[in-house]
Design a protein around this motif. Structure first.
Motif, PDB file in Angstrom:
ATOM      1  N   SER A   1       0.818  -1.213  -0.016  1.00 36.45           N
ATOM      2  CA  SER A   1       0.173  -0.021   0.013  1.00 36.45           C
ATOM      3  C   SER A   1       0.799   1.233  -0.058  1.00 36.45           C
ATOM      4  O   SER A   1       0.714   2.385  -0.622  1.00 36.45           O
ATOM      5  CB  SER A   1      -0.897  -0.110   1.394  1.00 36.45           C
ATOM      6  N   VAL A   2       1.875   1.176   0.911  1.00 34.71           N
ATOM      7  CA  VAL A   2       2.815   2.459   0.975  1.00 34.71           C
ATOM      8  C   VAL A   2       3.738   2.637  -0.297  1.00 34.71           C
ATOM      9  O   VAL A   2       4.142   3.589  -0.719  1.00 34.71           O
ATOM     10  CB  VAL A   2       3.406   2.359   2.306  1.00 34.71           C
ATOM     11  N   PHE A   3       4.349   1.370  -0.572  1.00 30.48           N
ATOM     12  CA  PHE A   3       5.189   1.454  -2.056  1.00 30.48           C
ATOM     13  C   PHE A   3       4.707   0.441  -3.048  1.00 30.48           C
ATOM     14  O   PHE A   3       5.247  -0.664  -3.120  1.00 30.48           O
ATOM     15  CB  PHE A   3       6.503   0.780  -1.284  1.00 30.48           C
ATOM     16  N   PRO A   4       3.615   0.871  -3.660  1.00 36.36           N
ATOM     17  CA  PRO A   4       3.068  -0.199  -4.815  1.00 36.36           C
ATOM     18  C   PRO A   4       4.012  -0.355  -5.876  1.00 36.36           C
ATOM     19  O   PRO A   4       3.626  -1.242  -6.305  1.00 36.36           O
ATOM     20  CB  PRO A   4       1.762   0.746  -5.159  1.00 36.36           C
ATOM     21  N   ALA A   5       4.968   0.406  -5.993  1.00 35.06           N
ATOM     22  CA  ALA A   5       5.818   0.220  -6.992  1.00 35.06           C
ATOM     23  C   ALA A   5       7.027  -0.853  -6.607  1.00 35.06           C
ATOM     24  O   ALA A   5       7.681  -1.262  -7.722  1.00 35.06           O
ATOM     25  CB  ALA A   5       6.576   1.591  -7.547  1.00 35.06           C
ATOM     26  N   ARG A   6       7.017  -1.135  -5.446  1.00 35.03           N
ATOM     27  CA  ARG A   6       8.082  -1.818  -5.168  1.00 35.03           C
ATOM     28  C   ARG A   6       7.771  -3.284  -4.256  1.00 35.03           C
ATOM     29  O   ARG A   6       8.522  -4.164  -4.524  1.00 35.03           O
ATOM     30  CB  ARG A   6       8.941  -1.182  -3.970  1.00 35.03           C
ATOM     31  N   PHE A   7       6.330  -3.357  -3.892  1.00 38.56           N
ATOM     32  CA  PHE A   7       5.860  -4.581  -3.327  1.00 38.56           C
ATOM     33  C   PHE A   7       4.564  -4.922  -3.950  1.00 38.56           C
ATOM     34  O   PHE A   7       3.811  -4.102  -4.064  1.00 38.56           O
ATOM     35  CB  PHE A   7       5.902  -4.634  -1.881  1.00 38.56           C
ATOM     36  N   GLY A   8       4.082  -6.090  -4.059  1.00 40.16           N
ATOM     37  CA  GLY A   8       2.958  -6.643  -4.521  1.00 40.16           C
ATOM     38  C   GLY A   8       2.415  -7.954  -3.693  1.00 40.16           C
ATOM     39  O   GLY A   8       3.424  -8.634  -3.355  1.00 40.16           O
ATOM     40  N   LEU A   9       1.294  -8.088  -3.390  1.00 39.03           N
ATOM     41  CA  LEU A   9       0.830  -9.223  -2.842  1.00 39.03           C
ATOM     42  C   LEU A   9       0.327 -10.532  -3.800  1.00 39.03           C
ATOM     43  O   LEU A   9      -0.281  -9.974  -5.043  1.00 39.03           O
ATOM     44  CB  LEU A   9      -0.628  -8.870  -1.750  1.00 39.03           C
ATOM     45  N   THR A  10       0.879 -11.549  -3.657  1.00 39.13           N
ATOM     46  CA  THR A  10       0.468 -12.702  -4.497  1.00 39.13           C
ATOM     47  C   THR A  10       0.351 -13.861  -3.485  1.00 39.13           C
ATOM     48  O   THR A  10       1.075 -14.160  -2.508  1.00 39.13           O
ATOM     49  CB  THR A  10       1.801 -13.049  -5.365  1.00 39.13           C
TER      50      THR A  10
END
Ligand code: SF4
Length: 77
Positions: A23-32
């Protein structure tokens, strides 16, 4: 020129899948499948990655110096 490179991992056994980092760093982390994963496994030194690692309540975001393998964050005890 600074050649330092960092690797970024999420400890899948420690991640609770809260999605705070994504949420805070959407360009860096994603949920899978309910776990966070870095979108880029490597980076130059970057304050946002340190912020993300500090943000994670589980200490699951692991930032290391690629050349030495030494943890940048979380710091070794
Ligand atoms: S903030 Fe930490 S526990 Fe939450 S999804 Fe990201 S890596 Fe997982």
């Amino acid at each position: 020129m600074d050649e330092t490179r960092w690797t970024v991992e999420v400890d899948q056994s420690a991640c609770l899948g809260t999605g705070v980092c994504a949420s805070v760093f959407p360009a860096r982390f994603g949920l899978t499948r309910g776990k966070s994963r870095p979108l880029h496994g490597e980076s130059g030194p970057d304050a946002e990655l340190l912020d993300a690692a500090e943000l994670c309540p589980m200490g699951a975001i692991l930032v290391r110096d690629r050349a030495t393998g030494v943890n940048v964050l979380p710091e070794d005890d």
